[in-house]
Design an enzyme around this catalytic site. Structure first.
Site, PDB file in Angstrom:
ATOM      1  N   SER A  43     -32.697  12.617  -1.903  1.00 44.89           N
ATOM      2  CA  SER A  43     -31.596  13.365  -1.265  1.00 44.89           C
ATOM      3  C   SER A  43     -30.380  12.476  -1.011  1.00 44.89           C
ATOM      4  O   SER A  43     -30.065  12.141   0.122  1.00 44.89           O
ATOM      5  CB  SER A  43     -32.058  14.032   0.030  1.00 44.89           C
ATOM      6  OG  SER A  43     -32.876  13.187   0.794  1.00 44.89           O
ATOM      7  N   SER A  74     -38.013   3.320  -2.906  1.00 47.35           N
ATOM      8  CA  SER A  74     -37.859   2.648  -1.613  1.00 47.35           C
ATOM      9  C   SER A  74     -39.129   2.749  -0.779  1.00 47.35           C
ATOM     10  O   SER A  74     -39.249   2.105   0.258  1.00 47.35           O
ATOM     11  CB  SER A  74     -36.668   3.243  -0.853  1.00 47.35           C
ATOM     12  OG  SER A  74     -36.845   4.644  -0.714  1.00 47.35           O
ATOM     13  N   GLY A  75     -40.096   3.583  -1.226  1.00 47.00           N
ATOM     14  CA  GLY A  75     -41.367   3.682  -0.507  1.00 47.00           C
ATOM     15  C   GLY A  75     -41.508   4.937   0.315  1.00 47.00           C
ATOM     16  O   GLY A  75     -42.292   4.984   1.262  1.00 47.00           O
TER      17      GLY A  75
END
Lengths: 313, 607
Positions: free
Chosen positions: B523, B453-454
């Site tokens: 996470s 996602s970066g």
């Protein structure tokens, strides 16, 4: 040998879920041990009924192999069934109880009785007598056999229920009771009523009595007994003090009691259940709640709440 | 007949009910009691009489709510004001119901009721929809560690028994609970007329594929916490004569057998179990829930309030504790005042040294605390007079739950849940020297998001930007943690928990030293992120959710991670074949499709 050990361990890891009677027993024993540890001078109320019988049985288990570390108190109105008094004395002997029997001396002197004095009788011979006995003994905790399923106001009662110095219950200022972390702290003169059977139902009580073979008053089992019918209720004529009304004649009926108190105020039910198995079956199928047999409760739906606020158990 | 008596042992379920005043909770409960056929004739008689006198169901109709409303005042006011307990049994199960009130100001009663429940039963009015109270009740149930919540969507008759409306509400509830640890399950009902209560109640809702509410409650089995190590708070000692010396207590978790080695806390002395009795009868093994008395193979100084655990189970011992506290008294909480604290069977004097953050019940966010009053939920720091043994409440309720009692009024003023022991460093001598005090200003920026996602790019760009503002940031990510400190860890559940724990602890040390830390890890689980938040402290933690659509992540995936996961060759890729709990309460929510520069700007602006 190794194999069986590992099997056992495996079972433990999976966790054995206790059945409901096991859980109830464990919780009640925990509560009894809490009060024994935290109160300075606890007393156990003994009403000789089935709940009291279970309570005593649990107390014997909780402190085995030692003795029950409480004084046991019976408030005797003088109007209990004869068979109750007989069981009381037998049980005190068997369990070597430190039993105290208390009767309100003024009530006795004034001949306060259930025939002439109605609700005043309950106030003087039960509620007042209880307060006098608690004050006299200097008890800071009184253990009772009340259950939450008996009656609506009991359903809100805490397990450790705080009482003011004049023994009053304030339903709106009850201490919150979280987890099993009971607040046992009180000031001098105040007291706590403790209800180890709070989470038991009538059926649980009978199932446990059957499982543990606990001795109860024979009046719980059906037998032929002399009764009269008053306002649709069957009242047993237990001794010669019973006042018959005009035209009343005691008749023999096969009856038993679901709850026991003062005999002129306790109604019997017609039943053929003469042993524990039949009583259990009847309770399971019952369509009547047990306190229906207590005349003093039914005048007003919230009469129990009133009595509790005044200091009744 | 014997056989019948031997099978009387039944399973039981403890339920806490909650809902707003007008959701029809008492009626629903009354219906459940009636449907399980545990209503006696004289109870029916009283119910009919009371319905005629002050029933609200309409002329000639039974008001089932009257079965559960108790005290005189409440009947008159038409509301329930306290916790009431109800018992009923169906053929399959015994139920213990703690009925807790729905008023805003009665949080304390709900907490009280929930503290002794296995599952939650929450009412939602189908017409009114999700209310503020619904959100609050879910929040409290989650906080109290209730893992299963049954949601009764009531008054379906008012929305024409619409399946679409039901599904809409279920969707909203799922979003609402996404970041929580609890699981929800919804049932459509119209309690007043009995729809959806029992199996014969679906004439108006043929579209509903599930079972009735009663049947669902009968088959529901709440997941017990996976606690295998026995523990026990010592209640007392039984010593009838010199031959027997038995310690008493109620066993929590797993089992305890003769021959087991135990440890006593906080003294940390060990011994071996020599005998066990349950209810006075001698046993070789006792199980969780049993009230036991046991003897040891040697004389130890053990007394009421000590904690006994099976050797090998690690508990914490601390004197400075962090906890979530529900305030239950009219008098506000007073920092610095001494209270009596009860943890298990242990009473100890305690002082609340700091109130960190208090829950804003409107926003369901913790805000800096000023005054803490009745029904407030607050994060606090507590100093106990002597060290206490405990485990975090989330791990083990019986070892982390406590109550506070005011030393003057003797009222129960608070109920709390321990989360961690605080670092001892501020208790060592020279605690007042500035250089030894952990920094309060450095922050942990925790970036969560799907793989690819970066996160790392954002982390590095953020670090650069912070440096240019005179800060001293450090980035923790896959490359320097997974390949270094945590290279011994894989991706099993246990390893993931340990991975997260180490990252949080490393970050905490760096924060104490005044370094701002940017952590970039997938996470995926809300509870992991919350645990990290707990470790470093609410005030130093900032959760940043980098929200990048999964399609874009896939396009960026040059290593073919996503494709291999779909083919089953990679076991654990959140968003593909493993769950990712979408954060619903992130401190900063970023749109991953925007440019890095723009994202950095947004973060700096928020900080």
């Amino acid at each position: 040998m190794n194999l069986s050990t590992s099997t056992l361990n495996h079972q433990s890891a999976a966790g054995r879920r206790l059945g409901h009677l096991e859980r109830l027993e464990a919780e009640s024993i925990y509560i009894l041990r809490e009060i024994a540890a935290e109160a300075k001078n606890p007393v156990m109320m003994y009403s000789i009924g089935k709940d009291s019988a279970v309570l005593l049985h649990l107390a014997a288990k909780a402190f085995a192999p030692g003795r029950i570390p409480f004084t046991v108190l019976h408030i005797d109105t003088g109007w209990k069934f004869k068979e109750m008094i007989a069981l009381r004395d037998r049980t005190a002997e068997r369990l070597q109880l430190d039993l105290r029997v208390y009767t309100n001396p003024e009530g006795l002197a004034d001949n306060i009785n259930p025939f002439d004095h109605g609700s005043v009788y309950t106030d003087i011979m039960k509620t007042e007598a209880l307060k006098q006995a608690l004050n006299q003994g200097g008890f800071d905790a009184a253990i009772g056999g009340a259950r939450r399923d008996e009656e609506k106001s009991r359903a809100k009662e805490r397990i450790f229920s705080f009482r003011t110095a004049d023994h009053r219950w304030n339903p709106k200022a009850q201490r919150p009771e979280c987890w099993d972390l009971y607040n046992t702290q009180i000031n001098a003169g105040e007291s706590i009523r403790v209800f180890p059977l709070s989470n038991w139902t009538e059926l649980d009580i009978w199932q446990y009595i059957a499982q543990e073979r606990i001795e109860v008053v024979p009046l719980y089992f059906a037998a032929e007994r002399p009764v009269v019918t008053r306002e649709g209720q069957l009242i047993m004529v237990d001794d010669e003090r019973f006042r018959l009304q005009d035209g009343e004649t005691p008749v023999l009926k096969t009856v038993r009691f679901r709850t026991l108190g003062c005999y002129p105020l306790t109604a019997a039910i017609e039943s053929e259940a003469a042993d524990i198995e039949s009583v259990l079956r009847e309770t399971q199928q019952s369509r009547l709640s047990e306190r229906a047999g207590r005349l003093i409760d039914s005048q007003h739906n919230s009469s129990m709440e009133r009595k509790k606020m005044e200091g009744y158990f | 007949m014997r056989a019948e008596l031997n099978t009387v042992e039944q399973d039981w379920l403890r339920i806490v009910t909650c809902g707003s005043v007008d959701d029809g909770k008492s009626t629903l409960l009354g219906r459940l009691i009636a449907a399980s056929q545990s209503l006696s004739d004289d109870q029916w008689h009283v119910l009919e009489r009371d319905s005629a006198r002050h029933g609200k169901a309409g002329v000639g109709k039974i008001d089932y709510a009257l079965l559960v409303d108790g005290l005189e005042d409440e009947v008159a006011q038409g509301i329930t004001i306290d916790v009431a307990y109800r018992y009923f049994a169906s053929a399959k199960r015994k139920f213990v119901v703690a009925d807790s009130p729905g008023h805003v100001q009665y949080t304390r009663n709900m907490v009280t009721a929930a503290s002794n429940a296995d599952v939650g039963l929450l009412l939602v009015d189908a017409q009114q929809g999700i209310s503020e109270q619904t959100r609050r009740h879910l929040f409290i149930l989650d906080m109290m560690g209730i893992t299963e919540v049954v949601i009764a969507i009531n008054k379906m008759d008012l929305v024409a028994f619409s399946e679409a409306r039901f599904c809409e509400l279920v969707g909203q509830l799922e979003t609402l609970s996404a970041s929580m640890s609890l699981r929800i399950h919804a049932q459509p009902v119209a309690a007043r007329d009995g729809d959806g209560i029992a199996e014969d109640g679906f004439a108006n809702m043929p579209w509903f594929a599930g079972v009735s509410l009663l049947a669902h409650l009968e088959q529901l089995s709440p997941k017990a916490a996976a606690v295998e190590d026995a523990s026990l708070w010592v209640q007392g000692v039984i010593r009838p004569d010199h031959r027997y010396r038995g310690y008493t207590g109620q066993l929590d978790g797993g089992s305890l057998a003769v021959g087991d080695q135990i440890e006593v806390l906080p003294s940390r002395k060990s011994a071996v179990i020599e005998s066990i009795s349950v209810g006075g009868a001698s046993k070789t093994e006792a199980f969780a829930g049993h009230s036991v008395a046991f003897e040891l193979d040697r004389e130890l100084d053990i007394s009421r309030g000590d904690l006994v655990v099976k050797s090998g189970y690690e508990v914490q011992v601390g004197q400075r504790l962090r906890a979530q506290l529900v305030w239950m008294d009219e008098q506000p909480l007073r920092v610095g005042r001494r209270y009596r604290l009860r943890l298990g069977t242990r009473w100890v004097d305690a002082t609340i040294t700091r109130t960190e953050r208090v829950l804003d019940v409107e926003k369901l966010q913790f805000e800096p605390a000023s005054e803490v009053g009745l029904n407030d939920i607050v994060w606090v720091e507590i100093d106990t007079e002597t060290p206490v043994a405990f485990s975090p409440y989330a791990e083990r309720h019986k070892l982390g739950a406590f109550v506070l009692v005011d030393k003057v009024s003797l009222a129960t003023v608070g109920a709390g849940m321990l989360s961690a022991a605080l670092a001892r460093d501020s208790r060592i001598p020279f605690r007042d020297l500035a250089e030894n005090r952990p920094s309060e200003t450095a922050k942990l920026l925790w970036i969560t998001g799907l793989p690819k996602s970066g996160k790392s790019s954002l982390a590095n760009a953020l670090a650069d930007a912070l440096k240019s503002h005179g800060h001293n940031p450090y980035v923790l990510d896959f490359s320097n943690i997974r390949l270094g400190l945590n290279r011994d860890l894989g991706f099993s559940d246990a390893d993931r928990v340990e991975h997260r724990r180490r990252v949080a602890e490393v970050a905490k040390l760096m924060l104490d030293a005044g370094v701002t830390v940017i952590a970039a890890f997938v996470s995926p689980f809300a509870h992991e992120r919350r645990a990290a938040r707990d470790t470093v402290g609410e005030s130093r933690f900032c959760e940043i959710y980098l929200d990048t659509p999964v399609e874009i992540c896939k396009q960026r995936d040059t290593e073919g991670q996503f494709a291999r996961a779909r083919q089953g060759k990679l076991a654990w890729v959140p968003g593909v074949n493993s769950d990712y709990d979408v954060p619903t309460r992130a401190d900063i929510h970023l749109d991953g499709q925007q440019s890095i520069e723009s994202l950095v700007k947004q973060v700096l602006a928020e900080l």
